[in-house]
Design an enzyme around this catalytic site. Structure first.
Site, mmCIF file in Angstrom:
data_model
loop_
_atom_site.group_PDB
_atom_site.id
_atom_site.type_symbol
_atom_site.label_atom_id
_atom_site.label_comp_id
_atom_site.label_asym_id
_atom_site.label_seq_id
_atom_site.Cartn_x
_atom_site.Cartn_y
_atom_site.Cartn_z
ATOM 1 N N ALA B 50 0.851 -1.194 0.000
ATOM 2 C CA ALA B 50 0.000 0.000 0.000
ATOM 3 C C ALA B 50 0.882 1.237 0.000
ATOM 4 O O ALA B 50 2.014 1.211 0.492
ATOM 5 C CB ALA B 50 -0.940 0.014 1.200
ATOM 6 N N GLU B 51 0.338 2.334 -0.533
ATOM 7 C CA GLU B 51 1.103 3.570 -0.721
ATOM 8 C C GLU B 51 1.722 4.088 0.571
ATOM 9 O O GLU B 51 2.761 4.746 0.562
ATOM 10 C CB GLU B 51 0.205 4.676 -1.306
ATOM 11 C CG GLU B 51 -0.191 4.463 -2.743
ATOM 12 C CD GLU B 51 -1.494 3.711 -2.871
ATOM 13 O OE1 GLU B 51 -1.671 2.668 -2.198
ATOM 14 O OE2 GLU B 51 -2.354 4.144 -3.657
#
Lengths: 232, 224
Positions: B50-51
């Site tokens: 995830a970012e």
């Protein structure tokens, strides 16, 4: 050793003047310096430029959107200037639609790298992100190894408001899980770095030097989040 | 003639997730794409990125088991898995631009037959929501899109050319809609699987771009 510990959030942000750039980390509500933002809201500085992943949310929690809603921000630099769903109308959305606040939209990875670049003393960098889109219009283009890139410039801040898990009196910081997000970058890219700390601030030497995420030399002021502070 | 069925969102995402290979590092966009993580196949290891810098996280946390410091890109509380690592945002996007992400799945307003897609701005609304989409589109090894085949009022979304500002040019490799599974080839959209009861001609009627019909066209294939 210089004392970096302040007694209150209000004391730690008391001298922030009008018109400066504030770096405000956090992602999806985690690692947001809510106590320092609340103090800056009480302090009342105006005409500020904010750098943050977004410009505030629709929930009731204190975040950069609190300063936007209070009219303290002149401009936001972030990866979202419209919410992901039209039904989510934030104070920023209303003000932006009425031209009451300025904004610069930056892809999230470019935002992170511009902060890193500022901290690292690098004059700029070329990235393939945004090439071929309207965001790249007007930017310097250059091809490397057969692939087009655009030039992006550093994004420094005057004050960084930081949220961490553990700290020592030297200012060394440790973050927990996804609390880290933009925090180390903004701590290192700000001229004055102010930190709210979740756990007790321990004596220098008690944290393992190999497990520090931000070296204490970047940190100017720290305040432990008090009982009754904002913990979410 | 069999009854016509449009695929539910979970079925669409299951079909894309079937394409994930053992060991792939996968970044799922906020919204519909996160449903890909509900597809489980014990024969494969999938590493979720995830970012916000978490790589190797597990399923959504059950009520009472949430950790306030651990969320995915959509802000959902997730659980740790053995081997999980957390890094800061610049390092997270270093993974993205640096080619570590095997596939990203995103939603879109429009996809064009040349692989362009648009998912960050509608000109009638001021501003835009890019998040990490442009970095993921530029950096991931593969871009998959999951979206409805048509707009709510029946408008086209699989186009000859995008009408909205694009997120990245020429990057979409695979697309699932509620009507079909498509590969984006150098000649355009290739229909390779169709929703139950739908013929290629019926899907073409609801599509602006000219479809290439795969010789091996079949009904949506799901793991039994």
């Amino acid at each position: 050793m210089k004392n970096k510990i302040y007694e209150t959030m209000d004391a730690a942000v008391a001298d922030i003047p009008d018109g400066v750039t504030i770096l405000s980390p956090g992602f999806s509500g985690v690692g947001v310096p809510r106590n320092l933002i609340a103090a800056l809201n009480r302090q009342g500085a105006k005409g500020l430029t904010g750098v943050s992943n977004n410009a505030g949310t629709i929930d009731e929690n204190v975040d950069i959107g609190t300063l936007v809603e209070a009219g303290q921000m002149k401009k936001m630099i972030c990866a979202f200037t419209a919410s992901t769903h039209p039904s989510q109308v934030t104070p920023f959305t209303r003000m932006y639609n009425n031209d009451e606040i300025e904004a610069e939209l930056v892809p999230q990875g470019t935002l992170a790298e511009r902060l890193r670049c500022a901290a690292a003393g690098i004059g700029g960098f070329y990235t393939p992100t945004s090439v071929g889109t309207e965001l790249a219009e007007g930017k310097e283009h250059r091809e490397f190894n057969g692939r087009m890139h655009v030039l992006e410039l550093p994004l420094p801040g005057d004050y960084g408001l930081i949220r961490c898990w553990k700290a020592d009196t030297a200012g060394n910081l440790v973050f927990r899980l996804t609390q880290r997000n933009f925090n180390p970058l903004m701590a290192m890219a700000a001229t004055v770095t102010i930190v709210e700390v979740e756990e007790e601030i321990v004596e220098a030497g008690e944290l393992d030097p190999d497990l520090i995420h931000v070296a204490g030399i970047y940190v100017d002021r720290m305040v432990r989040i008090p009982v009754g502070g904002i913990w979410v | 003639m069999a009854e016509k069925v449009k695929l539910e969102r979970q079925a669409m995402c299951d079909r894309l997730a079937m394409e994930f290979q053992d060991g792939w590092i996968v970044n799922l966009g906020v919204g519909m794409p996160t449903l890909c993580s509900n597809y489980s196949d014990s024969s494969r290891e999938i590493i979720n990125h995830a970012e916000n810098g978490v790589v190797g996280y597990g399923p959504l946390a059950k009520e009472g088991e949430e950790d306030r410091h651990l969320v995915n890109a959509g802000g959902q509380k997730v659980t740790p898995l053995p081997g999980m690592a957390c890094v800061h945002h610049a390092d997270s996007f270093m993974m993205i631009r640096g080619g570590m992400i095997d596939v990203t799945v995103m939603g879109a307003y429009e996809v064009a037959e040349n692989g362009d897609f648009a998912n960050w701005r509608i000109p009638s609304r001021k501003g835009g929501g890019i998040g990490g989409a442009m970095d993921l589109a530029a950096g991931a090894k593969r871009v998959f899109i999951a979206m409805e085949h048509n707009t709510r009022d029946g408008g086209h979304k699989l186009l000859n050319k995008c009408t909205l500002p694009i997120t990245a040019p020429g990057v979409v490799k695979m697309l699932v809609t509620d009507l079909g599974l498509f590969e984006i080839t150098s000649e355009g959209f290739k229909l390779i699987e169709h929703a139950p009861g739908w013929s290629a001609e019926e899907i073409q009627e609801l599509t602006e771009a000219k479809l290439i019909i795969s010789d091996g066209l079949k009904e949506f294939r799901f793991r039994s």
